[in-house]
Design a protein around this motif. Sequence first.
Motif, short mmCIF file in Angstrom:
data_model
loop_
_atom_site.label_atom_id
_atom_site.label_comp_id
_atom_site.label_asym_id
_atom_site.label_seq_id
_atom_site.Cartn_x
_atom_site.Cartn_y
_atom_site.Cartn_z
N GLY A 169 7.84 -5.40 1.91
CA GLY A 169 9.29 -5.66 1.89
C GLY A 169 10.05 -4.58 1.14
O GLY A 169 11.11 -4.13 1.59
N ALA A 170 9.49 -4.15 0.01
CA ALA A 170 10.15 -3.08 -0.76
C ALA A 170 10.16 -1.77 0.03
O ALA A 170 11.17 -1.05 0.05
N VAL A 171 9.07 -1.46 0.71
CA VAL A 171 9.01 -0.24 1.52
C VAL A 171 10.02 -0.33 2.68
O VAL A 171 10.70 0.65 3.01
N ALA A 172 10.12 -1.52 3.30
CA ALA A 172 11.08 -1.69 4.39
C ALA A 172 12.51 -1.47 3.92
O ALA A 172 13.33 -0.88 4.65
N VAL A 173 12.82 -1.91 2.72
CA VAL A 173 14.17 -1.70 2.18
C VAL A 173 14.43 -0.21 1.96
O VAL A 173 15.50 0.30 2.31
N VAL A 174 13.46 0.49 1.40
CA VAL A 174 13.62 1.94 1.19
C VAL A 174 13.84 2.66 2.51
O VAL A 174 14.72 3.51 2.64
N LEU A 234 -2.97 -10.53 0.02
CA LEU A 234 -2.14 -10.37 1.21
C LEU A 234 -0.68 -10.65 0.89
O LEU A 234 0.22 -9.94 1.36
N GLN A 235 -0.40 -11.66 0.07
CA GLN A 235 0.98 -11.97 -0.30
C GLN A 235 1.59 -10.86 -1.15
O GLN A 235 2.76 -10.51 -0.98
N VAL A 236 0.81 -10.32 -2.08
CA VAL A 236 1.32 -9.22 -2.91
C VAL A 236 1.62 -8.00 -2.03
O VAL A 236 2.66 -7.35 -2.19
N LEU A 237 0.73 -7.72 -1.09
CA LEU A 237 0.98 -6.61 -0.16
C LEU A 237 2.22 -6.87 0.70
O LEU A 237 2.94 -5.94 1.04
N GLY A 238 2.45 -8.13 1.05
CA GLY A 238 3.66 -8.48 1.80
C GLY A 238 4.92 -8.16 1.01
O GLY A 238 5.92 -7.68 1.57
N ASN A 239 4.91 -8.40 -0.30
CA ASN A 239 6.06 -8.04 -1.14
C ASN A 239 6.23 -6.53 -1.22
O ASN A 239 7.35 -6.03 -1.21
N ALA A 240 5.11 -5.82 -1.29
CA ALA A 240 5.19 -4.35 -1.29
C ALA A 240 5.76 -3.85 0.03
O ALA A 240 6.58 -2.93 0.05
N SER A 266 12.07 -1.63 -7.60
CA SER A 266 11.20 -0.79 -8.43
C SER A 266 10.25 -1.64 -9.25
O SER A 266 9.05 -1.33 -9.36
N LEU A 267 10.76 -2.72 -9.83
CA LEU A 267 9.91 -3.63 -10.60
C LEU A 267 8.84 -4.26 -9.71
O LEU A 267 7.68 -4.41 -10.13
N THR A 268 9.20 -4.60 -8.47
CA THR A 268 8.23 -5.15 -7.54
C THR A 268 7.10 -4.16 -7.28
O THR A 268 5.92 -4.52 -7.31
#
Length: 185
Positions: free
Chosen positions: A144-149, A136-142, A168-170
């Motif tokens: 966040g990256a999608v929200a930025v895009v 769940l935490q890893v998906l939360g980071n993903a 991109s690294l995330t």
Amino acid sequence: MTFKREAWVTYAALVPVVAGVVIASGGEPSFHLYGFIMCISATAARAFKSVLQGVLLSSEGEKLNSMNLMLYMSPIAVLVLLPATIIMEPNMSDAIFMLGRKHKFMWVLLLVNSVLAYAANLSNFLVTKHTSALTLQVLGNAKGAVAVVISILIFRNPVTFIGIAGYSLTVIGVVIYGETKRRFK
């Protein structure tokens, strides 16, 4: 906290996820140390909540499912967040009713927002129950990256090359994590 061990490859896959978030944060055009510390604190609190909900959902003695956990956690969230909202936003009720009178669809949008928040929380509980708090935490980071895009595409928010490299690294780290979880169960 739960003494659950993952394969070493899974922990190694977390390195690009965390490194990407740190690099992206440092590359933000409006980086502020206080905001960064608050984000780290919020992430730690979210991780603790995820582990706690994972323990409650997997405990044989508790017999909780996702809906029951939502039933118990929602009133606690209201008791914590409502006083904070009243203190930090003293004119909140006036603003809500003014918006309700000014925009006729505001109450419908508020209802839709509430239903989506409920669905998001329920899906978080289900993901935790069927996978793990770490996933769940890893998906939360993903997320966040999608929200930025999305914010870049829709709102044209500024982003630096370092920020793009970090996000991109995330995303690469999330993909590697997913692959290692699939292969090393």
